[in-house]
Design a protein around this motif. Structure first.
Motif, PDB file in Angstrom:
ATOM      1  N   SER A  24     -10.806  -5.252 -52.832  1.00  0.00           N
ATOM      2  CA  SER A  24     -11.832  -6.290 -52.689  1.00  0.00           C
ATOM      3  C   SER A  24     -13.123  -5.894 -53.384  1.00  0.00           C
ATOM      4  N   MET A  25     -13.517  -4.627 -53.253  1.00  0.00           N
ATOM      5  CA  MET A  25     -14.731  -4.162 -53.916  1.00  0.00           C
ATOM      6  C   MET A  25     -14.611  -4.264 -55.432  1.00  0.00           C
ATOM      7  N   ALA A  26     -13.435  -3.915 -55.959  1.00  0.00           N
ATOM      8  CA  ALA A  26     -13.226  -3.986 -57.400  1.00  0.00           C
ATOM      9  C   ALA A  26     -13.302  -5.422 -57.878  1.00  0.00           C
ATOM     10  N   ALA A  27     -12.747  -6.346 -57.107  1.00  0.00           N
ATOM     11  CA  ALA A  27     -12.789  -7.764 -57.476  1.00  0.00           C
ATOM     12  C   ALA A  27     -14.227  -8.271 -57.487  1.00  0.00           C
ATOM     13  N   THR A  28     -15.017  -7.834 -56.514  1.00  0.00           N
ATOM     14  CA  THR A  28     -16.419  -8.254 -56.431  1.00  0.00           C
ATOM     15  C   THR A  28     -17.213  -7.752 -57.635  1.00  0.00           C
ATOM     16  N   ASN A  29     -16.866  -6.535 -58.107  1.00  0.00           N
ATOM     17  CA  ASN A  29     -17.599  -5.924 -59.213  1.00  0.00           C
ATOM     18  C   ASN A  29     -16.964  -6.190 -60.575  1.00  0.00           C
ATOM     19  N   ALA A  30     -15.973  -7.079 -60.606  1.00  0.00           N
ATOM     20  CA  ALA A  30     -15.240  -7.317 -61.861  1.00  0.00           C
ATOM     21  C   ALA A  30     -16.171  -7.770 -62.978  1.00  0.00           C
ATOM     22  N   GLY A  31     -17.171  -8.558 -62.633  1.00  0.00           N
ATOM     23  CA  GLY A  31     -18.093  -9.061 -63.651  1.00  0.00           C
ATOM     24  C   GLY A  31     -18.985  -7.993 -64.236  1.00  0.00           C
ATOM     25  N   ALA A  52     -11.508   2.930 -49.348  1.00  0.00           N
ATOM     26  CA  ALA A  52     -12.848   2.379 -49.150  1.00  0.00           C
ATOM     27  C   ALA A  52     -13.029   1.830 -47.737  1.00  0.00           C
ATOM     28  N   ASP A  53     -11.976   1.891 -46.929  1.00  0.00           N
ATOM     29  CA  ASP A  53     -12.080   1.414 -45.559  1.00  0.00           C
ATOM     30  C   ASP A  53     -13.056   2.304 -44.792  1.00  0.00           C
ATOM     31  N   PRO A  54     -14.113   1.726 -44.210  1.00  0.00           N
ATOM     32  CA  PRO A  54     -15.135   2.540 -43.533  1.00  0.00           C
ATOM     33  C   PRO A  54     -14.581   3.431 -42.432  1.00  0.00           C
ATOM     34  N   GLU A  55     -13.608   2.940 -41.674  1.00  0.00           N
ATOM     35  CA  GLU A  55     -13.048   3.754 -40.591  1.00  0.00           C
ATOM     36  C   GLU A  55     -12.290   4.958 -41.142  1.00  0.00           C
ATOM     37  N   GLY A  98     -26.844   8.058 -49.927  1.00  0.00           N
ATOM     38  CA  GLY A  98     -26.450   8.993 -48.894  1.00  0.00           C
ATOM     39  C   GLY A  98     -25.265   8.575 -48.058  1.00  0.00           C
ATOM     40  N   ARG A  99     -24.702   7.421 -48.339  1.00  0.00           N
ATOM     41  CA  ARG A  99     -23.554   6.931 -47.572  1.00  0.00           C
ATOM     42  C   ARG A  99     -22.308   6.945 -48.443  1.00  0.00           C
ATOM     43  N   THR A 100     -21.265   7.586 -47.977  1.00  0.00           N
ATOM     44  CA  THR A 100     -20.008   7.637 -48.725  1.00  0.00           C
ATOM     45  C   THR A 100     -19.341   6.277 -48.698  1.00  0.00           C
ATOM     46  N   MET A 101     -19.106   5.726 -49.884  1.00  0.00           N
ATOM     47  CA  MET A 101     -18.560   4.368 -50.009  1.00  0.00           C
ATOM     48  C   MET A 101     -17.069   4.344 -50.330  1.00  0.00           C
ATOM     49  N   ARG A 127     -17.676   6.839 -63.238  1.00  0.00           N
ATOM     50  CA  ARG A 127     -18.876   7.534 -63.692  1.00  0.00           C
ATOM     51  C   ARG A 127     -19.732   8.024 -62.525  1.00  0.00           C
ATOM     52  N   ALA A 128     -19.712   7.284 -61.412  1.00  0.00           N
ATOM     53  CA  ALA A 128     -20.566   7.663 -60.278  1.00  0.00           C
ATOM     54  C   ALA A 128     -19.856   8.567 -59.279  1.00  0.00           C
ATOM     55  N   ALA A 129     -18.574   8.796 -59.491  1.00  0.00           N
ATOM     56  CA  ALA A 129     -17.825   9.650 -58.560  1.00  0.00           C
ATOM     57  C   ALA A 129     -18.236  11.108 -58.734  1.00  0.00           C
ATOM     58  N   ARG A 130     -18.116  11.865 -57.646  1.00  0.00           N
ATOM     59  CA  ARG A 130     -18.466  13.284 -57.678  1.00  0.00           C
ATOM     60  C   ARG A 130     -17.349  14.110 -57.060  1.00  0.00           C
TER      61      ARG A 130
END
Length: 299
Positions: free
Chosen positions: A213-220, A286-289, A264-267, A245-248
């Motif tokens: 879902s996150m990838a679909a939201t950021n597709a643009g 990416a599931d918060p739980e 500061g929040r792991t996404m 690029r933003a992964a560590r």
């Protein structure tokens, strides 16, 4: 009342097995009894709420007890000062019957418990459920929130340690970290050939619904077209070429992987399985739980 009695009778049939599973995972402590009792309460609630008939009651109950046990094991790691193991040598509160004794005869051996305590919670659960109770990996994977290949790897590491192969060495972790870092560099640089070099030909990429879902939201904004599953080095390399690029680099439950944090929040997490110097599985979480249940240490 009659329905409750019938349900209690069915639960009682499975109780020796459930207690054996809980004791294998937690040791013969009060926690094992608590996990089984909580499974009974959840079963009652499921039927009281009018949920559809549970086709495989034994499987359903085993999954519940396993998940409860996994949470308790993770809590032990988070709060090692808790006296969870003080009564390890005490007998269970209920006198075991012959079937229960057969199932747990060697489970309570002090030597085995010491070895099991060196395992990460997910390793311990994967090993016990598969090697001891014969649960297939495709049923264990959702419990530990891993792909099937990653779950198989968890059990394999645990098996080597239990059989005397010793814990994973620092050199092993260093080598896997090097492979993960090579994957990250190739991904950031869009180096397709370098990606293929670190990916196993049969590599599997799995993404949880939140990641998709996150990838679909950021597709643009140039995010890759992410499907729940992709297989093969070419397909997986196309997803990551020029990305991440933003992964560590990070240790995820002690294993080398990648993580993305924002303010500061792991996404999101990249759980990466490395075998024989190549990546055989990538699990995007990416599931918060699931993230909250993971020990994330950026390196």
């Amino acid at each position: 009342m009659e329905q409750n009695g019938a349900l209690a009778a069915r639960f009682t049939e499975h109780r020796p097995h459930l207690l054996a599973v809980a004791q294998r995972l937690l040791g013969p402590t009060g926690e094992a009894d608590d996990a089984v009792q909580e499974a009974w309460l959840r079963l009652q609630r499921a039927y009281a709420s009018g949920d559809p008939e549970i086709e495989n009651l034994g499987g359903w109950l085993t999954t519940v007890v396993a998940r409860l046990s996994l949470n308790l094991l993770r809590a032990r790691r988070t709060h090692p000062e808790d006296p969870a193991d003080e009564d390890r040598d005490a007998p269970p509160s209920d006198e075991p019957g012959p079937e229960e004794q057969a199932l747990t005869a060697d489970a309570m051996g002090p030597a085995l418990l010491v070895v099991l305590d060196t395992l990460a919670p997910a390793e311990r659960l994967a090993f016990v459920l598969h090697d001891v109770f014969g649960l297939p990996f495709d049923e264990i994977a959702p419990i530990v929130e891993r792909s099937v290949p990653a779950t198989r790897q968890l059990a394999s590491r645990a098996r080597r340690r239990v059989r005397g192969g010793g814990p994973t060495t620092e050199a092993d972790v260093t080598r896997r970290r090097e492979v993960v870092e090579a994957f990250l560099a190739a991904s950031r640089n869009g180096d397709f050939g370098a990606l293929l070099a670190v990916l196993d030909p049969d590599v599997v990429l799995r993404a949880d619904p939140v990641a998709v879902s996150m990838a679909a939201t950021n597709a643009g904004r140039g995010a890759p077209d992410l499907q729940p599953e992709a297989s093969g080095a070419d397909a997986v390399a196309r997803v990551f070429a020029g990305r991440a690029r933003a992964a560590r680099p990070a240790l995820l439950d002690g294993e080398p992987g990648l993580a993305f944090a924002l303010r500061g929040r792991t996404m999101s997490l990249f759980r990466i399985t490395v075998e024989d110097g190549r990546i055989t599985a990538v699990d995007l979480v990416a599931d918060p739980e699931a993230i909250a249940a993971t020990d994330v240490v950026f390196t």
